[in-house]
Scaffold this active site. Structure first.
Site, PDB file in Angstrom:
ATOM      1  CG  ASP A  11      -1.767   1.151   1.422  1.00 54.84           C
ATOM      2  OD1 ASP A  11      -1.574   2.152   0.704  1.00 54.84           O
ATOM      3  OD2 ASP A  11      -2.659   1.090   2.285  1.00 54.84           O
ATOM      4  CG  HIS A  18      -6.764   3.416   4.621  1.00 55.80           C
ATOM      5  ND1 HIS A  18      -5.400   3.227   4.545  1.00 55.80           N
ATOM      6  CD2 HIS A  18      -6.974   4.104   5.770  1.00 55.80           C
ATOM      7  CE1 HIS A  18      -4.811   3.764   5.601  1.00 55.80           C
ATOM      8  NE2 HIS A  18      -5.746   4.307   6.367  1.00 55.80           N
ATOM      9  CG  ASN A 103      14.416 -10.646   1.596  1.00 56.28           C
ATOM     10  OD1 ASN A 103      13.615 -10.199   2.398  1.00 56.28           O
ATOM     11  ND2 ASN A 103      15.263 -11.619   1.899  1.00 56.28           N
ATOM     12  CE1 TYR A 231      -3.706  -1.696  11.764  1.00 55.20           C
ATOM     13  CE2 TYR A 231      -4.261   0.638  11.824  1.00 55.20           C
ATOM     14  CZ  TYR A 231      -4.387  -0.608  11.252  1.00 55.20           C
ATOM     15  OH  TYR A 231      -5.199  -0.779  10.156  1.00 55.20           O
ATOM     16  CE  LYS A 234      -5.636  -6.577  11.153  1.00 57.12           C
ATOM     17  NZ  LYS A 234      -5.043  -6.730  12.462  1.00 57.12           N
ATOM     18  CG  ASP A 236      -4.317  -5.111   3.699  1.00 53.29           C
ATOM     19  OD1 ASP A 236      -5.005  -5.513   4.656  1.00 53.29           O
ATOM     20  OD2 ASP A 236      -4.217  -3.920   3.388  1.00 53.29           O
TER      21      ASP A 236
HETATM   22  P1  13P Z   1      -5.023  -0.591   5.026  1.00 49.49           P
HETATM   23  O1  13P Z   1      -4.156  -1.500   5.884  1.00 49.49           O
HETATM   24  O2  13P Z   1      -5.651  -1.313   3.896  1.00 49.49           O
HETATM   25  O3  13P Z   1      -4.255   0.603   4.596  1.00 49.49           O
HETATM   26  O4  13P Z   1      -6.233  -0.103   5.921  1.00 49.49           O
HETATM   27  C1  13P Z   1      -5.925   0.595   7.081  1.00 49.49           C
HETATM   28  C2  13P Z   1      -7.116   1.000   7.890  1.00 49.49           C
HETATM   29  O5  13P Z   1      -6.931   1.231   9.058  1.00 49.49           O
HETATM   30  C3  13P Z   1      -8.449   1.114   7.275  1.00 49.49           C
HETATM   31  O6  13P Z   1      -9.405   1.596   8.209  1.00 49.49           O
HETATM   32 MG    MG Z   2      -4.085   2.027   3.260  1.00 54.09          MG
HETATM   33 MG    MG Z   3      -4.712  -2.286   2.281  1.00 53.60          MG
END
Ligand code: 13P
Ligand code: MG
Ligand code: MG
Length: 383
Positions: A11, A18, A103, A231, A234, A236
């Site tokens: 991202d 987001h 990497n 944090y 996420k 993903d």
């Molecule tokens: P992403 O990890 O997809 O950027 O989403 C973060 C988030 O907190 C959405 O509410």
């Molecule tokens: Mg995001």
């Molecule tokens: Mg994401």
């Protein structure tokens, strides 16, 4: 031919929150990676799922190749400049370190890689999920590779009848990779006992038992909070799954994904909602960032990719999405309550920790003896 399929995703910024990357930054990534074709890469394909850009690459340099990883890293870095110039939200979000070091693992982007001797009809699926965690694949992969209720090939095919070997990673362990290897069907219950804890135990890879050198699946396992210490978004995840022939068929992955299991992630990475299968290049859902997963099926010959087929775009998936949306709606009706929001062990890197620390100071402890005394006194009486 021995070929490696590498999927690296990040991202690096998105439009109006987001949601999805801009066309311009996706183009920069695509063009940067395409310049590696013929030199480092045989082929490449760039797509997005929610706000994450996934680069699928084929080459003959093996997994964890520094030059291939650097190519993806540099593509994300140069597109991040444009993301900043466009004012995209979270520009460079997943590029957590300044310097490239061998990497992309440990730097922020997620990666999944499979090296194999290409079969005559090499078929595979690239899954990419947004607003969730790597453990989101635990249930669909377990069902497709180990449960004859979902994988009829386990009953119908000689090549599948011995089952599959699962390598599961403890993603809370940060000093090196801590894994356990379990054979299905013998160790099914042990496997299930681990896979139910999607925050900690993640299927890292799956292997054929009949042909033990044949890797069936690879899943990215990075936890961004382990890198950033807080944090930042996420994790993903992406996954590569080889299909057909000695592996489950493409369509045997459909029903497991149609369950729409509740998974962690969603808004602020702090809730549980069902994982919704969506067409490729779908923006993240404005419905509380309901987690989404896309799937692209490819054939490969001499490392050259065909055009992808979007496996969650045929009409039946509209009905699946309808059901999953209903599940999501029901869960959201209870807001912050109970399992709608993640438990504290998963929220400990977020702002709620500070709130609870402040509240700690307001708690009062009442002695049991005092309490008994107080309730036995008649109203208005003094001790
Ligand atoms: P992403 O990890 O997809 O950027 O989403 C973060 C988030 O907190 C959405 O509410
Ligand atoms: Mg995001
Ligand atoms: Mg994401």
């Amino acid at each position: 031919m021995r070929v490696t399929i590498s999927v690296i995703k990040a991202d690096i910024g998105s439009i109006g929150g987001h949601t999805a990357p801009s066309a311009e930054i996706e183009d920069i990534v695509q063009q940067h990676v395409a310049r590696g074709r013929g030199r480092l890469l045989i082929d490449s394909y760039v797509s997005h799922t929610g706000d994450d850009i996934a680069i699928t690459m084929t080459h003959d340099r093996g997994a964890d190749d520094p030059d291939v990883h650097r190519l993806a890293w540099d593509a994300f870095r140069s597109a991040t400049e444009k993301a900043k110039a466009q004012g995209l939200y979270g520009a460079g979000q997943d590029l957590l370190k300044d310097a490239f070091s061998g990497n992309v693992r440990g730097l922020g982007p997620a990666s999944a890689e499979v090296t194999c001797d290409e079969r005559a009809s090499e078929s595979l699926i690239v899954f990419a999920a947004d607003k969730t965690e790597p453990g989101a694949y635990n249930l669909p992969l377990y069902l497709a590779f180990a449960d004859p209720m979902y994988c009829s090939g386990l009953l119908l095919s000689e090549a599948l009848k011995d089952g599959f070997t699962f390598r599961v990673m403890d993603v809370n362990h940060t000093a090196g990779d801590r894994t356990i290897t379990l054979d299905a069907p013998e160790r099914l219950y042990d496997l299930a006992a681990l896979l139910r804890d999607t925050h900690r135990y993640v299927i890292e890879s799956v292997w054929s038992r009949r042909f033990p050198e044949q890797q069936a699946a690879a899943v990215s396992t990075s936890r961004l909070r382990n890198i950033a210490g807080k944090y930042v978004g996420k994790d993903d995840p992406v996954a590569i799954v080889r299909v057909q022939n000695i592996f489950p068929a493409t369509e045997e992955f459909g029903p497991p994904f149609a369950i729409g299991p509740f998974v962690a992630g969603n808004t602020r990475g702090s809730h549980n909602l069902p994982l919704m299968p969506v067409p490729i290049n779908t923006a993240a859902s404005s419905f509380f960032c309901c987690p989404i997963v896309s799937g692209l099926a490819f054939s490969i010959h001499d490392g050259v990719l065909t055009r992808p087929v979007d496996i969650f775009s045929d009409p039946i998936w509209d009905a699946v999405r309808h059901d999953v949306a209903h599940k999501a709606g029901e869960m959201r009706r209870q807001g912050f309550f109970g399992p709608a929001m993640l438990d504290m062990s998963e929220l400990e890197y977020g702002g709620i920790t500070e709130r609870l620390t402040r509240l700690e100071e307001e708690f009062v402890v009442t002695d049991h003896a005092e309490l008994t005394h107080a309730v036995t006194l008649p109203r208005g009486a003094h001790a």
